[in-house]
Design a protein around this motif. Structure first.
Motif, PDB file in Angstrom:
ATOM      1  N   THR A 110      20.430  44.212  24.232  1.00  0.00           N
ATOM      2  CA  THR A 110      19.494  43.143  23.879  1.00  0.00           C
ATOM      3  C   THR A 110      19.481  42.815  22.386  1.00  0.00           C
ATOM      4  O   THR A 110      19.456  41.630  22.022  1.00  0.00           O
ATOM      5  CB  THR A 110      18.074  43.512  24.357  1.00  0.00           C
ATOM      6  OG1 THR A 110      18.101  43.760  25.764  1.00  0.00           O
ATOM      7  CG2 THR A 110      17.087  42.396  24.057  1.00  0.00           C
ATOM      8  N   PRO A 111      19.479  43.802  21.473  1.00  0.00           N
ATOM      9  CA  PRO A 111      19.469  43.441  20.050  1.00  0.00           C
ATOM     10  C   PRO A 111      20.671  42.589  19.626  1.00  0.00           C
ATOM     11  O   PRO A 111      20.568  41.821  18.672  1.00  0.00           O
ATOM     12  CB  PRO A 111      19.485  44.809  19.339  1.00  0.00           C
ATOM     13  CG  PRO A 111      18.826  45.729  20.316  1.00  0.00           C
ATOM     14  CD  PRO A 111      19.313  45.265  21.658  1.00  0.00           C
ATOM     15  N   GLU A 112      21.788  42.726  20.343  1.00  0.00           N
ATOM     16  CA  GLU A 112      22.937  41.865  20.073  1.00  0.00           C
ATOM     17  C   GLU A 112      22.735  40.490  20.699  1.00  0.00           C
ATOM     18  O   GLU A 112      22.851  39.454  20.042  1.00  0.00           O
ATOM     19  CB  GLU A 112      24.221  42.470  20.657  1.00  0.00           C
ATOM     20  CG  GLU A 112      24.679  43.761  20.050  1.00  0.00           C
ATOM     21  CD  GLU A 112      25.895  44.298  20.790  1.00  0.00           C
ATOM     22  OE1 GLU A 112      26.433  43.604  21.680  1.00  0.00           O
ATOM     23  OE2 GLU A 112      26.315  45.415  20.487  1.00  0.00           O
ATOM     24  N   THR A 113      22.442  40.485  22.000  1.00  0.00           N
ATOM     25  CA  THR A 113      22.418  39.231  22.745  1.00  0.00           C
ATOM     26  C   THR A 113      21.274  38.316  22.332  1.00  0.00           C
ATOM     27  O   THR A 113      21.395  37.084  22.436  1.00  0.00           O
ATOM     28  CB  THR A 113      22.329  39.504  24.262  1.00  0.00           C
ATOM     29  OG1 THR A 113      21.134  40.246  24.541  1.00  0.00           O
ATOM     30  CG2 THR A 113      23.534  40.313  24.727  1.00  0.00           C
ATOM     31  N   GLU A 114      20.170  38.885  21.860  1.00  0.00           N
ATOM     32  CA  GLU A 114      19.033  38.069  21.452  1.00  0.00           C
ATOM     33  C   GLU A 114      18.940  37.904  19.934  1.00  0.00           C
ATOM     34  O   GLU A 114      17.948  37.384  19.426  1.00  0.00           O
ATOM     35  CB  GLU A 114      17.734  38.656  22.015  1.00  0.00           C
ATOM     36  CG  GLU A 114      17.705  38.632  23.536  1.00  0.00           C
ATOM     37  CD  GLU A 114      16.367  38.994  24.126  1.00  0.00           C
ATOM     38  OE1 GLU A 114      15.437  39.312  23.344  1.00  0.00           O
ATOM     39  OE2 GLU A 114      16.242  38.970  25.367  1.00  0.00           O
ATOM     40  N   GLY A 115      19.968  38.368  19.227  1.00  0.00           N
ATOM     41  CA  GLY A 115      20.074  38.081  17.804  1.00  0.00           C
ATOM     42  C   GLY A 115      19.204  38.900  16.890  1.00  0.00           C
ATOM     43  O   GLY A 115      19.094  38.596  15.695  1.00  0.00           O
ATOM     44  N   LEU A 116      18.594  39.981  17.406  1.00  0.00           N
ATOM     45  CA  LEU A 116      17.693  40.750  16.549  1.00  0.00           C
ATOM     46  C   LEU A 116      18.427  41.393  15.378  1.00  0.00           C
ATOM     47  O   LEU A 116      17.907  41.441  14.263  1.00  0.00           O
ATOM     48  CB  LEU A 116      16.953  41.814  17.368  1.00  0.00           C
ATOM     49  CG  LEU A 116      15.872  42.586  16.597  1.00  0.00           C
ATOM     50  CD1 LEU A 116      14.686  42.878  17.485  1.00  0.00           C
ATOM     51  CD2 LEU A 116      16.406  43.902  16.021  1.00  0.00           C
TER      52      LEU A 116
END
Length: 341
Positions: free
Chosen positions: A202-208
């Motif tokens: 998620t931190p990659e895919t949602e740009g965090l």
């Protein structure tokens, strides 16, 4: 004789700057989320924490909820500070959090100023320290204005009860808004704490990761081993009686699917080819990102701690070819509750 820290404790791990701050964290930090409650022997917990410090793990991550019961981990660490670590307080980073529910009272949960600052005072008493190094809002509270939650973090720093402010489990855009509010108050966001692993990207895919870097914040990731899914515990198709899939509310035997095992075994083969374990590969993989300041690990023994610490320095960097191969099997959602694929 009392505890004396190892003289070579700063020779085992690299340290990384947290975003644009001047604070360096060890590449691996010790989390007291699980197995540091009243249901585990104090001496075992003590051995793990002191071994971690001897290995150069100077950052200990706690929260008011960690136990069981709630606040037990903070009380344990406070006892350890009194018995062994007090002489090293200036060399130790202590983080704690508030915002998750501790009870039915509206003042024992959420992101209100009352809830956060009262919890911090309680944490300081249990830890037996005058300040914590990082104080987190443990998760967003949609019932409280973001400005109020951020204002509580600012107050904690301005009152000298915390040195830095952090956010845990905040989605990308809300985290950016909070970082902007903190910046305007001259209390820059030090750390985001999201879940991140080969099976939760998620931190990659949602740009965090990118937004955190743009905001000047570091990232410290939790569950890099996906609650044990990225170890060899479940590769043979069985669920050990003492494994988290059998004992934890965060993982179920149903999560140990055929699809999960196929992917985990393929990743394990990649790790074996590099001369390391699946757990070591998983830790090295999250640390490959320059935005990641540190990865939080747990431990149930000093052997497990020693084994996982090797991931930070004991193996050559992952090559582009290896990363492409890993991507075939590091499928987001694998083994996550509610996502059996």
């Amino acid at each position: 004789m009392g505890y004396r820290a190892a003289d070579d404790r700063y020779e085992n791990l690299p340290y990384r700057r947290a975003g644009n701050s001047g604070l360096a964290l060890p590449a691996l930090s010790l989390g007291l989320w699980q197995k540091f409650g009243d249901d585990y022997p104090f001496d075992t917990q003590r051995d793990i924490v002191l071994r971690a410090f001897d290995l150069g793990i100077t950052h200990f991550d706690i929260a008011n909820r960690y136990g069981p019961p709630f606040r037990a981990a903070e009380k344990f660490f406070g006892r350890l500070v009194r018995s062994d670590l007090a002489p090293y307080r200036d060399e130790i980073l202590i983080s704690t959090k508030a915002g998750n529910a501790l009870g039915d009272s509206p003042y024992l949960k959420g992101g209100s100023r009352k809830s956060l600052l009262a919890s911090l005072d309680h944490s300081l008493r249990d830890l037996g320290v005058s300040y914590v190094d990082v104080f987190y809002s443990h998760r967003p509270d949609p019932t409280t204005p973001l400005e109020e939650t951020v204002g509580a973090l600012v107050a904690a720093v301005e009152q000298g009860k915390a040195l830095y402010a952090g956010l845990s489990n905040y989605p990308t855009e809300l985290g950016h808004e909070a970082a902007e509010l903190l910046r305007r108050a001259n209390v820059p966001l030090l750390l985001h704490q999201p879940r991140y692993s080969l099976f939760d990207r998620t931190p990659e895919t949602e740009g965090l990761l990118k937004v955190a870097a743009d905001d000047g914040a570091g990232v410290i990731v939790y569950s890099p081993l996906a609650q044990g899914l990225l170890t060899d515990k479940y590769l043979d198709g069985t669920v050990p009686a003492d494994a988290r899939a059998a004992t934890s509310r965060f993982l179920s035997p149903d999560d140990i699917s055929d699809v999960y095992r196929e992917r985990a075994r393929a990743l394990n083969d990649i790790a074996t080819g590099r001369g390391q374990s699946l757990a070591q590969l998983a830790l090295q993989w999250v640390l490959r990102r320059p935005e990641v300041t540190s990865a939080l690990i747990g431990a149930s023994s000093t052997w497990q701690l020693d084994h996982n610490v090797r991931a930070a320095t004991g193996f050559p960097p992952l090559t582009g070819e290896e990363l492409e191969l890993i991507d075939r099997y590091a499928v987001h959602g694998t083994g996550l509750p509610g996502r059996r694929g």
